[in-house]
Design an enzyme around this catalytic site. Sequence first.
Site, PDB file in Angstrom:
ATOM      1  N   HIS A 109       0.830  -1.210   0.000  1.00 41.23           N
ATOM      2  CA  HIS A 109       0.000   0.000   0.000  1.00 41.23           C
ATOM      3  C   HIS A 109       0.867   1.265   0.000  1.00 41.23           C
ATOM      4  O   HIS A 109       0.759   2.116  -0.886  1.00 41.23           O
ATOM      5  CB  HIS A 109      -0.919  -0.021   1.232  1.00 41.23           C
ATOM      6  CG  HIS A 109      -1.802   1.180   1.357  1.00 41.23           C
ATOM      7  ND1 HIS A 109      -3.116   1.179   0.934  1.00 41.23           N
ATOM      8  CD2 HIS A 109      -1.568   2.418   1.841  1.00 41.23           C
ATOM      9  CE1 HIS A 109      -3.650   2.370   1.154  1.00 41.23           C
ATOM     10  NE2 HIS A 109      -2.730   3.151   1.717  1.00 41.23           N
ATOM     11  N   GLU A 110       1.754   1.355   0.991  1.00 43.37           N
ATOM     12  CA  GLU A 110       2.602   2.551   1.084  1.00 43.37           C
ATOM     13  C   GLU A 110       3.563   2.607  -0.107  1.00 43.37           C
ATOM     14  O   GLU A 110       3.903   3.683  -0.593  1.00 43.37           O
ATOM     15  CB  GLU A 110       3.363   2.585   2.409  1.00 43.37           C
ATOM     16  CG  GLU A 110       2.483   2.561   3.670  1.00 43.37           C
ATOM     17  CD  GLU A 110       1.454   3.678   3.749  1.00 43.37           C
ATOM     18  OE1 GLU A 110       1.709   4.760   3.187  1.00 43.37           O
ATOM     19  OE2 GLU A 110       0.379   3.449   4.360  1.00 43.37           O
ATOM     20  N   HIS A 150       1.836   4.396  -2.840  1.00 39.21           N
ATOM     21  CA  HIS A 150       1.979   5.855  -2.645  1.00 39.21           C
ATOM     22  C   HIS A 150       3.382   6.293  -3.071  1.00 39.21           C
ATOM     23  O   HIS A 150       3.554   7.323  -3.729  1.00 39.21           O
ATOM     24  CB  HIS A 150       1.806   6.215  -1.162  1.00 39.21           C
ATOM     25  CG  HIS A 150       0.394   6.228  -0.674  1.00 39.21           C
ATOM     26  ND1 HIS A 150      -0.586   6.973  -1.263  1.00 39.21           N
ATOM     27  CD2 HIS A 150      -0.193   5.594   0.382  1.00 39.21           C
ATOM     28  CE1 HIS A 150      -1.737   6.810  -0.593  1.00 39.21           C
ATOM     29  NE2 HIS A 150      -1.520   5.968   0.409  1.00 39.21           N
ATOM     30  N   GLU A 193      -4.645   7.656  -3.013  1.00 37.70           N
ATOM     31  CA  GLU A 193      -5.166   6.398  -2.472  1.00 37.70           C
ATOM     32  C   GLU A 193      -5.467   5.401  -3.582  1.00 37.70           C
ATOM     33  O   GLU A 193      -5.391   4.194  -3.378  1.00 37.70           O
ATOM     34  CB  GLU A 193      -6.421   6.659  -1.642  1.00 37.70           C
ATOM     35  CG  GLU A 193      -6.125   7.096  -0.226  1.00 37.70           C
ATOM     36  CD  GLU A 193      -5.298   6.089   0.573  1.00 37.70           C
ATOM     37  OE1 GLU A 193      -5.623   4.903   0.577  1.00 37.70           O
ATOM     38  OE2 GLU A 193      -4.304   6.527   1.183  1.00 37.70           O
TER      39      GLU A 193
END
Lengths: 500, 500
Positions: free
Chosen positions: B265-266, B269, B295
């Site tokens: 997830h990160e 980003h 997101e």
Amino acid sequence: MNEKFSQLKSQLDRAYALEAACTLFNWDQYNAPKGSIENTAKIIGTLSGEHYRALINDDVRRLLEELSTDEGLKDLSFHERSILKLLNKQFHKLSLIPPKEYEVFSALIARAYPVWETAKNNNDYAAFAPVLDEIIAYAKKFAGYSQKPGQTLYDAALDDYEEGFTTQILDHFFERLSTSLGPLVKAISQKQDLIDTSFLHKTYPAATQKDFCHFIAQYIGFDFNRGMISESEHPFTTQIHNHDVRFTNHYYENSLDSAIFSAIHEGGHGLYEQGIDDDITMTIAGSGTSMGMHESQSRFYENNLGRSREFWTPIYDKLVDTYPSQLKNVSLEDFYRAINASRPSLIRTEADELTYPFHIMIRYEIEKAIFEGTVTVKQLPDLWREKYKEYLGVVPDNDTEGILQDMHWSGGSFGYFPSYAIGSAIAAQIYHHLATVMPLKTYLTEGRLAPIREYLKEHIHRFGKCKNTQEILKDMTGEPFNPDYYIQYLTQKYTELYNL
Amino acid sequence: MNEKFSQLKSQLDRAYALEAACTLFNWDQYNAPKGSIENTAKIIGTLSGEHYRALINDDVRRLLEELSTDEGLKDLSFHERSILKLLNKQFHKLSLIPPKEYEVFSALIARAYPVWETAKNNNDYAAFAPVLDEIIAYAKKFAGYSQKPGQTLYDAALDDYEEGFTTQILDHFFERLSTSLGPLVKAISQKQDLIDTSFLHKTYPAATQKDFCHFIAQYIGFDFNRGMISESEHPFTTQIHNHDVRFTNHYYENSLDSAIFSAIHEGGHGLYEQGIDDDITMTIAGSGTSMGMHESQSRFYENNLGRSREFWTPIYDKLVDTYPSQLKNVSLEDFYRAINASRPSLIRTEADELTYPFHIMIRYEIEKAIFEGTVTVKQLPDLWREKYKEYLGVVPDNDTEGILQDMHWSGGSFGYFPSYAIGSAIAAQIYHHLATVMPLKTYLTEGRLAPIREYLKEHIHRFGKCKNTQEILKDMTGEPFNPDYYIQYLTQKYTELYNL
């Protein structure tokens, strides 16, 4: 608070915040991604420029002038007067440097560290030389701006680190050290077999070293609620303010003593910064008064205390418990002798107390030559080797262990090195003084470090830059800087250690 | 470069450096000594004030006006025009906030994080409530400054994170999600025994988790020469510029999947920020265009790719090799089913894809109530429990797992949460689009992540804020934001998974 001073304070707060930002970026760069440096150097350059402009501008000039009159000074406290005095000096000095040059220099310095680090790792002086050349040009130019009549260019550089310690004084200081201690170094080099240091170089896992260094920093009083330890190639201490003091360490698995004494050394710097008065932290008076005084604190803890029998008496068992197999059959006395063994060597930060000042003398003479223009950047590695041969009888095989070993020049710090020797001499003077005002050895033997730390805080730390080195020494010991104690201390310690 | 734009650029560079300094202080505070925060908050407050003044001043106003004419715009590039447009908006918005308030708010935020963290650790909402109250007052005040006629106060807050997504649109969006997916959530909660997730909760040592997370971040293309991973209570991503992108993770030894999916997830980003064009990094256009689009990238990697069979096909063996005893007899299909198991739960960041938007809807409704003034800070924990009961059928035993779980409000971020649901919907839309322009599943099965990353960089990342969310979606997929793909994607995936 005086209305004018309050206006000035608000300008200084801006300058301080910008300086703190630069400090944090510099701290951060040891962990930052390798590829970040070019962009980040621009940011640091811009912030340095902002810092400069926040400090050097017409508003500050006007307020400084208005406050520096009898009328202006009237209601100011001791701290406020000190800030004013320091600002006057810094304003004068910085206003001589064109802002754009200051900015470019700051960005250059940010860029230089990884170049130096890579060059050191690869034993590639040629890769560092061009950057060093640029840095030297700036250092000389900046020294030139503040050079006063009768001063040499190097004197002007020295003044940044230790006010009033000129080449004349330092030539004399090093001459005395060399004359008194040179024969001792020579005599001891004939008796190398007397002390066994082999157990220091067994295998000591980094993880346990880290834990022990954390313990020992706490033992001397470093406050982890207001400080932290990280890692870097070369240990150093920095601070954002008196509640955020940070130092780094480096863990070599084939060395027991390297990280421990770095932790005590940097911890000594840390205690100084944590001891600064709340009233002056985050102001231009809110850090150690000079490099020499700072080194006196780190070296006092590292050597005068940390390398004494008494210091280890209450905690040696803990060290043995940490490394039971490595330290089996090593007595406290064996350990004491090993951590004080003297041998001419190549690396300054690993040098014993006795040969240490010779490492400094070499750098002092090289820096003088650089500033006198009698040596080129290309010739520096050879000059380095010659001096080591002459003073310590050893010659590095490579530049990693020679001229590339220290980071200082990559940070633009010329004139800094002598502070290490001055600091060692001050440490001996303080040690002598403390022994007259408190039961120093008893405290150490009983593991009571707090009264020592409190005394240093009371007489040195809390003042920050509100007193200079000489004022602190005179107020505390009753006499000015006196290197005799240093020579006596080393002579006595090493004569006993080697049965001379 | 246009002379006027060049003048403006130099002002913006100053503002950027100051913003970067604040970013670094905020990043640093996760590792900084606990006792440092009061002093450091003052520094951050001062730097924020400086940032404000560097951006909002008469010079910038004049240059903006002069450049925003036909004549002024004439020679400007696409990037330069975009910067001008963004600056006009930001200038207008920020100039409505009194500088002193902005400064005080920034210092408040810096102070609030440790208060929230401690309150969360101690399950002590009462300790956080007064700070939250102060933060809410500022958030409402600031939203009030930029509130336009016809807008609700919360609309004004939402606009900071997702331009154009009003409460009217979001009410409709959540209503549709609730209607379509609510029955699916209910049906699945009757079939809890179908999927075995027990092996995810064996013991997984933090050290190996760290290594695997490093591997998987690199696997999706996160560049460690321009990025790094650290640790914090709640994972997040930040950047100093496109060559210094950092994210944090948190390692739970009783969970296999938590840290892995946080890393993906990160990492998503991170890829966005690393993909920003060199030409616009370190400008106000140099980061992701909106929270929702950001997101979409993190959730696209985490869920649409990371929780697919195809993603794990080439790397599942490596995971088994890392944990041979824990994953003995666990097939890829077992693993796939376990990492997608759906169950109403308490913690947003640990929620499965299907129940996730309900966590967001709850926060959305609570934030609306806060901004409408229909709930007090004291009543929030009860309201939280009621909503969880109503939408997910679960009730937290304590506030640590309830209202204290997220850090957002401690950072002053109100209106941020809806972006998570918008982002998930955009991710599904992008996933649908990608499947039509490239052999997406084949790439995943063959472990070829580069073409996917390159496509996203080309159509989304490199533009930074030079295009907004709707422009990016239209240019890339040919249609504006369309949540249908999200509902279809979840319905299809979960119907198959639970044989409904």
